[in-house]
Structures are given as structure tokens and as C-alpha cells.
Design a protein around this motif. Structure first.
Motif, PDB file in Angstrom:
ATOM      1  N   GLY A  96     161.500  89.247  55.680  1.00  0.00           N
ATOM      2  CA  GLY A  96     161.033  87.887  55.383  1.00  0.00           C
ATOM      3  C   GLY A  96     162.219  87.091  54.865  1.00  0.00           C
ATOM      4  O   GLY A  96     163.268  87.660  54.547  1.00  0.00           O
ATOM      5  N   ILE A  97     162.065  85.796  54.765  1.00  0.00           N
ATOM      6  CA  ILE A  97     163.184  84.978  54.277  1.00  0.00           C
ATOM      7  C   ILE A  97     162.648  83.853  53.395  1.00  0.00           C
ATOM      8  O   ILE A  97     161.455  83.544  53.437  1.00  0.00           O
ATOM      9  N   GLY A  98     163.519  83.240  52.608  1.00  0.00           N
ATOM     10  CA  GLY A  98     163.103  82.130  51.729  1.00  0.00           C
ATOM     11  C   GLY A  98     162.049  82.617  50.745  1.00  0.00           C
ATOM     12  O   GLY A  98     162.195  83.662  50.111  1.00  0.00           O
ATOM     13  N   GLY A  99     160.961  81.882  50.672  1.00  0.00           N
ATOM     14  CA  GLY A  99     159.893  82.245  49.747  1.00  0.00           C
ATOM     15  C   GLY A  99     159.238  83.571  50.090  1.00  0.00           C
ATOM     16  O   GLY A  99     158.580  84.182  49.252  1.00  0.00           O
TER      17      GLY A  99
ATOM     18  N   VAL B  64     156.125  92.796  57.707  1.00  0.00           N
ATOM     19  CA  VAL B  64     156.710  91.509  58.113  1.00  0.00           C
ATOM     20  C   VAL B  64     156.003  90.423  57.299  1.00  0.00           C
ATOM     21  O   VAL B  64     154.778  90.310  57.347  1.00  0.00           O
ATOM     22  N   ILE B  65     156.795  89.674  56.557  1.00  0.00           N
ATOM     23  CA  ILE B  65     156.198  88.632  55.712  1.00  0.00           C
ATOM     24  C   ILE B  65     156.642  87.271  56.220  1.00  0.00           C
ATOM     25  O   ILE B  65     157.831  86.930  56.164  1.00  0.00           O
ATOM     26  N   SER B  66     155.709  86.529  56.746  1.00  0.00           N
ATOM     27  CA  SER B  66     156.038  85.187  57.219  1.00  0.00           C
ATOM     28  C   SER B  66     154.757  84.370  57.242  1.00  0.00           C
ATOM     29  O   SER B  66     153.837  84.673  57.995  1.00  0.00           O
TER      30      SER B  66
ATOM     31  N   GLY C  11     152.265  78.041  48.518  1.00  0.00           N
ATOM     32  CA  GLY C  11     153.582  77.719  49.062  1.00  0.00           C
ATOM     33  C   GLY C  11     154.448  78.971  49.086  1.00  0.00           C
ATOM     34  O   GLY C  11     154.321  79.840  48.207  1.00  0.00           O
ATOM     35  N   GLY C  12     155.321  79.078  50.069  1.00  0.00           N
ATOM     36  CA  GLY C  12     156.170  80.260  50.207  1.00  0.00           C
ATOM     37  C   GLY C  12     156.877  80.634  48.919  1.00  0.00           C
ATOM     38  O   GLY C  12     156.832  81.790  48.473  1.00  0.00           O
ATOM     39  N   ARG C  13     157.503  79.649  48.272  1.00  0.00           N
ATOM     40  CA  ARG C  13     158.304  79.988  47.084  1.00  0.00           C
ATOM     41  C   ARG C  13     157.455  80.280  45.843  1.00  0.00           C
ATOM     42  O   ARG C  13     157.991  80.566  44.776  1.00  0.00           O
ATOM     43  N   PHE C  14     156.147  80.177  45.979  1.00  0.00           N
ATOM     44  CA  PHE C  14     155.249  80.505  44.863  1.00  0.00           C
ATOM     45  C   PHE C  14     154.311  81.656  45.259  1.00  0.00           C
ATOM     46  O   PHE C  14     153.226  81.798  44.705  1.00  0.00           O
TER      47      PHE C  14
ATOM     48  N   GLN D  24     167.340  79.141  42.364  1.00  0.00           N
ATOM     49  CA  GLN D  24     167.997  78.177  43.242  1.00  0.00           C
ATOM     50  C   GLN D  24     166.982  77.698  44.279  1.00  0.00           C
ATOM     51  O   GLN D  24     166.864  76.520  44.561  1.00  0.00           O
ATOM     52  N   GLN D  25     166.251  78.661  44.862  1.00  0.00           N
ATOM     53  CA  GLN D  25     165.277  78.252  45.882  1.00  0.00           C
ATOM     54  C   GLN D  25     164.094  77.515  45.258  1.00  0.00           C
ATOM     55  O   GLN D  25     163.747  76.419  45.689  1.00  0.00           O
ATOM     56  N   THR D  26     163.492  78.106  44.235  1.00  0.00           N
ATOM     57  CA  THR D  26     162.280  77.462  43.688  1.00  0.00           C
ATOM     58  C   THR D  26     162.595  76.051  43.193  1.00  0.00           C
ATOM     59  O   THR D  26     161.835  75.126  43.451  1.00  0.00           O
TER      60      THR D  26
ATOM     61  N   ASP E  56     156.498  70.426  49.290  1.00  0.00           N
ATOM     62  CA  ASP E  56     156.871  70.430  50.712  1.00  0.00           C
ATOM     63  C   ASP E  56     158.370  70.741  50.812  1.00  0.00           C
ATOM     64  O   ASP E  56     159.048  70.917  49.793  1.00  0.00           O
ATOM     65  N   GLN E  57     158.903  70.850  51.997  1.00  0.00           N
ATOM     66  CA  GLN E  57     160.336  71.167  52.179  1.00  0.00           C
ATOM     67  C   GLN E  57     160.809  70.668  53.540  1.00  0.00           C
ATOM     68  O   GLN E  57     161.344  71.426  54.329  1.00  0.00           O
ATOM     69  N   TRP E  58     160.586  69.362  53.766  1.00  0.00           N
ATOM     70  CA  TRP E  58     160.941  68.812  55.074  1.00  0.00           C
ATOM     71  C   TRP E  58     162.438  68.903  55.339  1.00  0.00           C
ATOM     72  O   TRP E  58     162.868  68.929  56.488  1.00  0.00           O
TER      73      TRP E  58
END
Ligand code: F6P
Length: 554
Positions: free
Chosen positions: A152-155, A204-206, A271-274, A353-355, A509-511
Motif C-alpha cells: 500500500g502507499i500513502g495513507g 493489498v491495501i488500497s 480518509g486514507g491518512r486517518f 509529514q503526510q497527515t 481532500d488531496q486534489w
């Protein structure tokens, strides 16, 4: 009061030394003493202690910030988030990661019937963990699992990564858990060289099941795992037994070959990062066990409760957020250093950094207007004391002031007690040194005492001056446990949310990441021989060099 007026409000603070604030008597519940700033500008909650007395802020300025929070209707916004209103307005979604760690009663109140799905998913996740641990769930060749590979990536990555390393002493299942995020063949190769096809379970996390990096990595791992030459029946068994997914996109996940019964759902209101608190946390639970995973959520829940009920003057996430606003918009500092003095928390700066930056790195309000103020700082950091021997030179002597969060467990997790004492001493010393600095006069005096000549003192003194006056928070916990980690992560989640409210933007959001994804595909097409009128000659030239020199093309 408006955010644009903060800079004027800070005119006194801009010329003030933080040290001077310690000599002003302040009122505490205990007494009216000179030394009480440390008590007045600190608080405890949910297993954490926050000291913000080394910030360049006084009670009047803090009161102005609290008024600002009221003006931005923070109480109503907190209630709106926790009750499931669609505060992610650009995507028309609720923001309910908190419900994932709430009591079943609260879940039912907020989610209605959907609460059953959340509870069932949690039970499914727990069963997978129990079955893998007990050997009830075996690989296609009938072996017990030794390793789990999460893709997985990001969140869908950072939360697991930070918690896996932070809770290393709590890994109790005997299963080794690995995470793979970057689309980098070298990383895959290195990981796979340590794994055995017959004893590895893949998750697989997405959320979308359409992220390029994750899908490419999943495909590569699938090719590694499946039989060659291809045996259809054997491959189906491997997929059915050894592959799991966490996603909102059941159609794409099943099309990839993952059995529907092995797909754990996510919901658009996470949300992914949460999302660590959802089934995204499955690989973590496979390492630390169900009980510890519950404790992690319990810690976060405690922080949620504190955040919802505490008066803002005694509310840890609110204070942390307001201090950040003060540093960013009033004192106009553009970065934030995250310095955990704990090897176990080494992944925390990357996670934050991401959150922080993906949530609040924006310049348009939730009403679609350009914002007239700065928002998220540049977040960076590293575990201490390593940072002291790297970028902290700049923090002590460059012209830029970099506010810092120091994070520390008072008890270490190792038997090396002396090491921990030295680590703690370094942590406390750095915040003091960043605040106190060293004046030119002090530098000269030191050189004089060391026996330098007047000429040498003139040459060297300026090099030895330290600017000081760098504000910092210190966050302490007794020990780093699943529970205190949960509180810590929730503290920062809520801090980020509060800042989004004050900055009047949508933190969920993360446009901004879209353009890079679109252009990535365009570049790929040009690399494969298509033409493009959108790319600059600089990029076209780089592609040409790739085509001329890469062995992939030849
Ligand atoms: O970085 C952008 C982003 O969309 C994140 O918000 C998300 O966590 C990550 O990509 C991965 O997305 P997904 O879980 O859908 O693969």
C-alpha cells in the motif's frame, strides 16, 4: 479578530525573548509564583503530558487565539465531525475515522445500520489474526505463515509503518510483518529475497484499488508467488488462501484475483491518512495481536473523548493547534520539526509529514476562495539524537527559526538504562539550548575564560553565537505502549483538524496529488513512443536521455 491580524498582535512577541517570559509571575491554581509558567503552560491527558512553556506566547495572546477558535465556531465543527456531517465538502463525505475506535453504542448512534458492517469487519479482522496465529489458517501448501507482506502507499502505508516500528516490543504473534510502498523494483527484490512463497500471506491495501504504485507492486508479487509454468488450479488456491485486500473497491479487487471473502471493506468516510484504525490496521494486528490493537484504539478513543469535552484552554489538541497557528501566522515561521527521542518512533516524522501536509497544505478555503494566509508548515524531522548531528546545526545558527515538537517516553523499552538516561538528557538539553541560545557577550566570555587572545576572540565569537529563541513543545509519556501511541496519533489527527478549521480549509481532500499522477501517465506514454505537446523541452530532453541510455529501452 482575523488571522490576518495575528501578525500585528504578535508585534511584541517578535521582539521578545522566550526566556523573558519565565521571569513574569503568572497565576496558577497552586500559587502566584515566578516559576509557575511551567505549570500554567502544560497539561496532561490520555497518558500524554504536553509542555508548551517554551513557546513564545503569553496568556493574553493565548486568550486571543482561543477567541479566534470560538469565532471560527470550533465547538460546532468538532461536533459536526464526530456526528458524521459531510465536512469533507469537496468530496461530499463524512469524516468518521473516530467512529472506528468508538464504543459500539456510539457507532450505532452515528452510523445506524452501517455500524453492523464496522463491527463485522472488526470481527473478521480479529478472526484472521487468531487463525493465522493458531495455525488454523494455513498457506496453499499447508504451511504455517511466518511472514506477512502488506502492499500500500500513502495513507495505506504510513500508519502501519509508524505503528509497526513504534510497537516493536509488543510484536507477540511470531509473525514478521513487512510493508512495501514505493514503486521501486529494488525495494521489491530486496523484500522478496527474504520471503518464502509458501509461508507468506499478502495484504493489498488500497482504498481505491487503482493506485498505480500499489497495483504494480501487487502484480509483481503475484507473479513471484504464482506457479510457473502456470497451473490454474494451484494458482487459484494460492490466491484464495494467501491473498487478502482492504478496499472500498470490491469489483477491482476481485478482478485482480482476490477472493471476495478475503476482502475487508473500507468506507468513503475514512480518509486514507486517518485509516490505521480500520482494517488497514490488519498487518499491524497480525504483528501485535488483537488485544494490543484494541489498546491502540482505546488510547485514541481516550484522546477523542478529551478533545470533545475539555475546555479549550485545557484541551491538548486545541492548544497544540493554536500554538502551531501562532508560530505559522503570527510569528511567520514556515517549518515544523518533529523530533522523537526514541528509535521506536523513527517513522513518526514521515507519518506526520503526510497527515499534516497532505491535509492542510492548501491555499483555497472550503468555500472555494483563495486564502489570504499561510497554512501548513513544512514538516520534517528525525529521531534524536541523530538529528543533532545533522540538521540541528541549522536550527541553532541559521537565520530561520524552526519550531519543534520533542517527543519522549520517560521509560525506554530496552535494558540499557544508561542509554535512556543520556537520550532523555539530550532531549531536554536541546529544547533548552534552542530556547536559550548563546549571546555574543557569552561567547566572548567563554573564549576569554578558555584563554584566547583578544584578536582570536574577535575572529571567533560570532561563530559561537547561537540565536536561541526557538520555540518548542515537549510531549512526554510514561512508556510507549499501544495505548499511548494511540493517544499520540489521535492528538496529531485532531491538531491538524483544528488547524484546518481555523484556516477555513478542507483538511480531508488531496486534489494536489492528482496532477502528478496524470502527468506521470503522460510521461510514461511519451517514454513508450507517443508524442506530447504538453511537456516542456526540459522533460522531453530527460526522456530522450532515458531512451538513449536505459537498458529497458534497448
Ligand atoms: O497520496 C495520495 C493518496 O490518494 C492518499 O491520500 C492515499 O492514502 C494514497 O494515495 C493511496 O491511495 P489508495 O489507498 O487508494 O491506494
Amino acid at each position: 479578530m482575523d488571522l490576518t491580524q495575528l501578525s500585528t498582535l504578535a508585534s511584541q512577541a517578535k521582539n521578545r525573548s522566550i526566556k523573558s517570559l519565565f521571569s513574569i509571575p503568572v497565576q496558577t491554581e497552586l500559587s502566584f509564583t515566578e516559576s509557575s509558567r511551567a505549570q500554567q503552560f502544560s497539561l496532561s491527558s490520555a497518558g500524554l503530558y504536553l509542555d508548551y512553556s517554551k513557546q513564545n506566547i503569553n496568556e493574553d495572546e493565548l486568550t486571543a487565539l482561543l477567541t479566534l477558535a470560538e469565532q471560527k465556531q470550533l465547538s460546532a465543527k468538532i461536533a459536526a465531525m464526530f456526528s458524521g456531517q459531510h465536512i469533507n465538502n469537496t468530496e461530499d463525505r463524512a469524516v468518521l475515522h473516530t467512529v472506528l475506535r468508538a464504543s459500539d453504542e456510539t457507532r450505532k448512534k452515528i452510523l445506524g445500520k452501517q455500524a453492523d458492517e464496522v463491527i463485522q469487519t472488526e470481527e473478521h479482522m480479529e478472526k484472521i489474526v487468531d487463525d493465522v496465529r493458531s495455525g488454523h489458517l494455513l498457506s496453499a501448501s499447508g504451511k504455517r505463515y511466518t511472514d506477512v507482506l502488506a502492499i500500500g502507499i500513502g495513507g495505506s502505508y504510513y500508519g502501519i509503518k509508524v505503528a509497526l516500528s513504534a510497537l516493536h516490543p509488543f510484536h507477540c504473534t511470531g509473525i514478521r510483518v513487512h510493508v512495501i510502498a514505493n514503486v521501486d523494483g529494488g525495494a521489491i527484490q530486496e523484500k522478496l529475497s527474504k520471503l518464502d512463497v509458501d509461508t507468506t500471506l499478502v495484504v493489498v491495501i488500497s482504498k481505491t484499488f487503482s493506485t498505480q504504485e500499489t497495483l504494480l507492486n501487487a502484480q509483481a508479487i503475484k507473479s513471484w508467488m504464482l506457479t510457473s509454468p502456470s497451473d490454474g488450479a494451484a494458482n487459484n488456491t494460492i490466491m484464495a488462501k494467501q491473498w487478502f485486500a482492504v478496499s472500498t473497491n470490491i469489483i477491482k479487487a476481485t478482478a485482480f484475483g482476490i477472493d471476495e471473502k478475503n476482502i475487508l471493506p473500507m468506507w468513503d468516510w475514512v480518509g486514507g491518512r486517518f485509516s490505521l484504525w480500520s482494517a488497514v490496521g490488519l498487518p499491524l494486528a497480525l504483528a501485535i495481536g488483537n488485544e494490543n490493537f484494541s489498546r491502540l484504539k482505546a488510547g485514541a478513543r481516550e484522546m477523542d473523548e478529551h478533545f470533545q469535552v475539555a475546555d479549550f484552554r485545557q484541551n491538548m489538541p486545541v492548544l497544540l493547534a493554536l500554538i502551531g497557528i501562532w508560530n505559522r501566522n503570527a510569528l511567520e515561521y514556515s517549518s515544523l520539526a518533529i523530533l522523537p527521542y526514541d528509535h521506536a518512533l523513527r517513522a513518526l516524522p514521515g507519518y506526520l509529514q503526510q497527515t499534516d501536509m497532505e491535509s492542510n497544505g492548501k491555499s483555497v478555503s472550503n468555500n472555494g476562495e483563495k486564502l489570504p494566509w499561510s497554512t501548513a508548515p513544512v514538516v520534517f524531522g528525525q529521531e534524536g539524537t541523530n538529528g543533532q548531528h545533522a540538521f540541528m546545526q541549522l536550527m541553532h545558527q541559521s537565520v530561520d527559526i524552526i519550531p519543534t515538537d520533542f517527543i519522549l517516553a520517560l521509560n525506554g523499552s530496552s535494558k540499557y538504562l544508561e542509554h535512556h538516561k543520556v537520550l532523555v538528557a539530550n532531549c531536554f538539553a536541546q529544547s533548552e539550548a534552542l530556547m536559550q541560545g548563546k549571546t555574543l557577550a557569552q561567547a566572548k566570555e567563554e573564549l576569554q575564560l578558555a584563554g584566547y587572545s583578544a584578536n582570536e576572540i574577535d575572529k571567533l565569537a560570532l561563530h559561537k553565537e547561537m540565536k536561541g529563541n526557538t520555540p518548542s513543545n515537549t510531549i512526554l509519556m510514561e512508556t510507549l505502549t499501544p495505548k499511548t501511541l494511540g493517544s499520540l496519533l489521535a492528538l496529531y489527527e485532531h491538531k491538524i483538524f483544528v488547524q484546518g478549521v481555523i484556516w477555513q480549509l478542507n483538511s480531508f481532500d488531496q486534489w494536489g496529488v492528482e496532477l502528478g499522477k496524470v502527468m506521470g501517465n503522460e510521461v510514461l506514454a511519451v517514454m513508450d513512443g507517443q508524442s506530447s505537446e504538453d511537456l516542456s523541452c526540459s522533460t522531453l530532453n530527460l526522456i530522450k536521455r532515458f531512451q538513449e541510455q536505459s537498458t529497458i529501452v534497448k
